[in-house]
Design an enzyme around this catalytic site. Sequence first.
Site, PDB file in Angstrom:
ATOM      1  N   HIS A 143       0.840  -1.210   0.000  1.00 11.03           N
ATOM      2  CA  HIS A 143       0.000   0.000   0.000  1.00 11.03           C
ATOM      3  C   HIS A 143       0.868   1.250   0.000  1.00 11.03           C
ATOM      4  CE1 HIS A 143      -2.526  -3.202   1.605  1.00 11.03           C
ATOM      5  NE2 HIS A 143      -3.557  -2.519   1.146  1.00 11.03           N
ATOM      6  N   LYS A 170      -1.132  -7.839  -4.910  1.00 10.48           N
ATOM      7  CA  LYS A 170      -2.032  -6.692  -4.705  1.00 10.48           C
ATOM      8  C   LYS A 170      -1.216  -5.416  -4.561  1.00 10.48           C
ATOM      9  CE  LYS A 170      -5.226  -4.412  -1.615  1.00 10.48           C
ATOM     10  NZ  LYS A 170      -5.887  -4.387  -0.315  1.00 10.48           N
ATOM     11  N   LYS A 314     -15.590  22.721 -20.168  1.00 13.10           N
ATOM     12  CA  LYS A 314     -16.286  22.879 -21.445  1.00 13.10           C
ATOM     13  C   LYS A 314     -15.495  23.715 -22.452  1.00 13.10           C
ATOM     14  CE  LYS A 314     -21.039  22.243 -19.943  1.00 13.10           C
ATOM     15  NZ  LYS A 314     -22.421  22.664 -20.085  1.00 13.10           N
ATOM     16  N   ASP A 351     -26.088  21.109 -25.756  1.00 17.00           N
ATOM     17  CA  ASP A 351     -26.956  21.959 -24.923  1.00 17.00           C
ATOM     18  C   ASP A 351     -27.909  22.772 -25.794  1.00 17.00           C
ATOM     19  OD1 ASP A 351     -26.098  21.221 -22.436  1.00 17.00           O
ATOM     20  OD2 ASP A 351     -24.653  22.862 -22.209  1.00 17.00           O
ATOM     21  N   ALA A 387     -25.671  35.726 -20.575  1.00 16.40           N
ATOM     22  CA  ALA A 387     -24.701  35.615 -21.672  1.00 16.40           C
ATOM     23  C   ALA A 387     -23.552  34.698 -21.296  1.00 16.40           C
ATOM     24  CB  ALA A 387     -24.183  37.012 -22.038  1.00 16.40           C
ATOM     25  N   ARG A 414     -21.009  41.871 -22.007  1.00 17.29           N
ATOM     26  CA  ARG A 414     -21.062  40.454 -22.439  1.00 17.29           C
ATOM     27  C   ARG A 414     -22.252  40.224 -23.363  1.00 17.29           C
ATOM     28  NH1 ARG A 414     -20.618  36.069 -17.821  1.00 17.29           N
ATOM     29  NH2 ARG A 414     -19.757  34.770 -19.447  1.00 17.29           N
ATOM     30  N   MET A 451     -32.329  30.069  -9.066  1.00 10.41           N
ATOM     31  CA  MET A 451     -31.839  28.705  -8.833  1.00 10.41           C
ATOM     32  C   MET A 451     -31.739  28.469  -7.327  1.00 10.41           C
ATOM     33  SD  MET A 451     -28.532  26.995 -10.603  1.00 10.41           S
ATOM     34  CE  MET A 451     -27.189  27.568  -9.625  1.00 10.41           C
ATOM     35  N   ALA A 474     -33.606  27.766 -18.123  1.00  6.54           N
ATOM     36  CA  ALA A 474     -32.543  26.738 -18.153  1.00  6.54           C
ATOM     37  C   ALA A 474     -32.351  26.100 -16.777  1.00  6.54           C
ATOM     38  CB  ALA A 474     -31.229  27.359 -18.626  1.00  6.54           C
ATOM     39  N   TYR A 476     -32.807  24.016 -13.594  1.00  4.85           N
ATOM     40  CA  TYR A 476     -33.590  22.796 -13.356  1.00  4.85           C
ATOM     41  C   TYR A 476     -33.635  22.401 -11.880  1.00  4.85           C
ATOM     42  CZ  TYR A 476     -28.903  20.841 -13.911  1.00  4.85           C
ATOM     43  OH  TYR A 476     -27.555  20.609 -13.801  1.00  4.85           O
ATOM     44  N   GLY A 497     -36.274  23.533 -17.610  1.00  6.48           N
ATOM     45  CA  GLY A 497     -34.826  23.286 -17.756  1.00  6.48           C
ATOM     46  C   GLY A 497     -34.532  21.788 -17.811  1.00  6.48           C
TER      47      GLY A 497
HETATM   48  P1  NAP Z   1     -22.465  30.985 -16.395  1.00  6.94           P
HETATM   49  O1  NAP Z   1     -21.705  30.731 -17.632  1.00  6.94           O
HETATM   50  O2  NAP Z   1     -21.751  31.213 -15.123  1.00  6.94           O
HETATM   51  O3  NAP Z   1     -23.407  32.247 -16.655  1.00  6.94           O
HETATM   52  C1  NAP Z   1     -24.220  32.775 -15.624  1.00  6.94           C
HETATM   53  C2  NAP Z   1     -25.121  33.889 -16.188  1.00  6.94           C
HETATM   54  O4  NAP Z   1     -26.006  34.269 -15.128  1.00  6.94           O
HETATM   55  C3  NAP Z   1     -24.352  35.107 -16.622  1.00  6.94           C
HETATM   56  O5  NAP Z   1     -25.035  35.690 -17.709  1.00  6.94           O
HETATM   57  C4  NAP Z   1     -24.441  36.009 -15.376  1.00  6.94           C
HETATM   58  O6  NAP Z   1     -24.362  37.378 -15.671  1.00  6.94           O
HETATM   59  C5  NAP Z   1     -25.846  35.692 -14.908  1.00  6.94           C
HETATM   60  N1  NAP Z   1     -26.032  35.952 -13.474  1.00  6.94           N
HETATM   61  C6  NAP Z   1     -25.464  35.277 -12.457  1.00  6.94           C
HETATM   62  N2  NAP Z   1     -25.881  35.796 -11.278  1.00  6.94           N
HETATM   63  C7  NAP Z   1     -26.723  36.833 -11.580  1.00  6.94           C
HETATM   64  C8  NAP Z   1     -27.482  37.746 -10.791  1.00  6.94           C
HETATM   65  N3  NAP Z   1     -27.455  37.713  -9.463  1.00  6.94           N
HETATM   66  N4  NAP Z   1     -28.247  38.646 -11.431  1.00  6.94           N
HETATM   67  C9  NAP Z   1     -28.286  38.665 -12.762  1.00  6.94           C
HETATM   68  N5  NAP Z   1     -27.601  37.831 -13.584  1.00  6.94           N
HETATM   69  C10 NAP Z   1     -26.826  36.913 -12.977  1.00  6.94           C
HETATM   70  O7  NAP Z   1     -23.486  29.797 -16.078  1.00  6.94           O
HETATM   71  P2  NAP Z   1     -24.210  28.809 -17.158  1.00  6.94           P
HETATM   72  O8  NAP Z   1     -23.429  27.588 -17.328  1.00  6.94           O
HETATM   73  O9  NAP Z   1     -24.597  29.599 -18.359  1.00  6.94           O
HETATM   74  O10 NAP Z   1     -25.511  28.388 -16.322  1.00  6.94           O
HETATM   75  C11 NAP Z   1     -26.542  29.311 -16.073  1.00  6.94           C
HETATM   76  C12 NAP Z   1     -27.788  28.581 -15.579  1.00  6.94           C
HETATM   77  O11 NAP Z   1     -28.220  27.657 -16.581  1.00  6.94           O
HETATM   78  C13 NAP Z   1     -27.527  27.751 -14.323  1.00  6.94           C
HETATM   79  O12 NAP Z   1     -28.655  27.836 -13.496  1.00  6.94           O
HETATM   80  C14 NAP Z   1     -27.374  26.352 -14.846  1.00  6.94           C
HETATM   81  O13 NAP Z   1     -27.748  25.370 -13.900  1.00  6.94           O
HETATM   82  C15 NAP Z   1     -28.336  26.361 -16.013  1.00  6.94           C
HETATM   83  N6  NAP Z   1     -27.996  25.356 -17.051  1.00  6.94           N
HETATM   84  C16 NAP Z   1     -28.941  24.431 -17.342  1.00  6.94           C
HETATM   85  C17 NAP Z   1     -28.682  23.456 -18.296  1.00  6.94           C
HETATM   86  C18 NAP Z   1     -29.751  22.462 -18.608  1.00  6.94           C
HETATM   87  O14 NAP Z   1     -29.447  21.429 -19.214  1.00  6.94           O
HETATM   88  N7  NAP Z   1     -30.985  22.715 -18.227  1.00  6.94           N
HETATM   89  C19 NAP Z   1     -27.458  23.451 -18.973  1.00  6.94           C
HETATM   90  C20 NAP Z   1     -26.505  24.434 -18.668  1.00  6.94           C
HETATM   91  C21 NAP Z   1     -26.797  25.382 -17.699  1.00  6.94           C
HETATM   92  P3  NAP Z   1     -22.948  38.154 -15.732  1.00  6.94           P
HETATM   93  O15 NAP Z   1     -22.411  37.924 -17.129  1.00  6.94           O
HETATM   94  O16 NAP Z   1     -23.276  39.555 -15.456  1.00  6.94           O
HETATM   95  O17 NAP Z   1     -22.061  37.528 -14.689  1.00  6.94           O
END
Ligand code: NAP
Length: 530
Positions: A143, A170, A314, A351, A387, A414, A451, A474, A476, A497
């Site tokens: 080990h 082992k 990603k 996605d 975005a 953005r 969320m 989006a 979930y 979502g």
């Molecule tokens: P991300 O790349 O971190 O982007 C987050 C986004 O949310 C940005 O546009 C950010 O704005 C905005 N944001 C965060 N906090 C905020 C607040 N307090 N007020 C206003 N805007 C806010 O995250 P992501 O991967 O895109 O994921 C975003 C959401 O989508 C998550 O809830 C995730 O679980 C969900 N999602 C779901 C799936 C699905 O299969 N259903 C797949 C992917 C993601 P800024 O640019 O200003 O920071």
Amino acid sequence: MGSLPFTTSDLYTSTGGFSSSPTLLCTPLMGTTVDQMLIEMHKAKEIGSDIVEIRLDCLRNFNPSSDLQILIKQSPLPTLVTYRPVWEGGQYEGDETKRQDALRSAMELGANYIDIELEVAHEFNNSIYEKKPDNFKVIVSSHNFHNTPSSEAIGNLVARIQATGADIVKIATTALDITDCARIFQITVHSQVPTIGIVMGERGLISRLLSPKFGGYLTYGALEAGAISAPGQPTARDLLDLYNFRLIRPDTKVYGIIGKPVGHSKSPLLFNAAFKSVGLNAVYVHFLVDDVEKFFNTYSSVDFSGCSCTIPHKEAALKCMDEIDSIAKKIGAINNIVRKPDGRLVAFNTDYIGSISGIEDELRGMNGAIPAGKSPLAGKLFVVLGAGGAGKSLVYGAAQKGARVVCANRTYERAKELADKVGGQAMTLEEVENFHPEEGMILANTTSVGMKPNVDDTPISKEALKHYCLVFDAIYTPKETRLLREAKETGAAVVYGTEMLIRQGFEQYKNFTGLPAPEELFRELMEKHA
Ligand code: NAP
């Protein structure tokens, strides 16, 4: 510690060393009393383990003359007896002679295996020379709780273990990186004697799951999640039910999800059930990856046939690909990677297909027949909130379907950058409140506002929602966000979502296997395990 250059392309899993019989599943018994261990061994049998490991060092008041007899004779499964001393990571602190005496007694009482540490194996094996009963085997173990040495060093260690007269070798090392497992696979697959190769720690999980693929003699599965005998050990139930352990063979294709963290992902549950339902010789595992490039360079054989890709890889994974689907390239993020038979890595972003197809189907249901080949999104005003990664998927996906896209984000820059790429309009989240140039628009929230745990938050007022005919979220967790609840109250159609999540899974399955996804099965499992 250095290592020889090694990739899984160096492995020839269907030829080579010892392997012929299926890998055994051994459950360690960690009870502190004989009675507890007796209960545990029956549970292990019920779950489907092949062997129980009686960890004598866990017993609080161990009395060799009476307890060994009871434990070995009453076991419903073959027994492996281990009496691990503190100096090898166990709990026994007493006299060494007494320890080895107890192990010899276990052998005489009919134990099927004894595990003895390399340090004292020569001495122990000499003491039982020509006294070994038939069907009794000595496992000589080493080990390493610090790291996984180079292939060369592990090779030397195996030779030392074999020289003690071990029936079974082992080696348990510690994973500092998931690629450490490859060096242990190299040993088990080529070894001429039965070999147990375990890489401890959460980064070593695949060494345990894929043991049947790489000819491991045995792997350990805990009775329950809290009762592990070594770091990173899965439960026997997960090995059997979640990862289809019994179906894994040397030629089984390996898929998985790369991420960090990744243990929470339900993808193995969905994909393994789907593979099993159609009899596909494939397994899907959790890959806890720190360095994507190193991962792809190491697990480079075609048997590692594809993976899903999640946070934070990603974007970083993009540079490891040989080919990237055109939309995934524009989005700048991939979540699905397929290794082609010629070894090339081809990447997709499923996605956007998941979310856009969910929205299209809902619109089709609302609007009735649409001319063939035309998307119901064509010409629609489509407002995307956010975005980030999901926002990009929705913006590019909607634009590709001919929608007029608006991107609104907390950080305006953005939104502007993204909207410009598709000839769309950008604004702040505040501006969306009064934005209603027309009725019947589509809204997609891709911000994380609403969320869990902030389920009372919402990115847009209920008042503003009345201008939309369909609202997608989006998020979930929870499935029904405040946004979707209020959208329903204003009469809009909604798309969850979870629909994006499950549909992106359908696409991944199609890309991996070339087969249609078992959609009903995926939906049932998602419903049951959400
Ligand atoms: P991300 O790349 O971190 O982007 C987050 C986004 O949310 C940005 O546009 C950010 O704005 C905005 N944001 C965060 N906090 C905020 C607040 N307090 N007020 C206003 N805007 C806010 O995250 P992501 O991967 O895109 O994921 C975003 C959401 O989508 C998550 O809830 C995730 O679980 C969900 N999602 C779901 C799936 C699905 O299969 N259903 C797949 C992917 C993601 P800024 O640019 O200003 O920071």
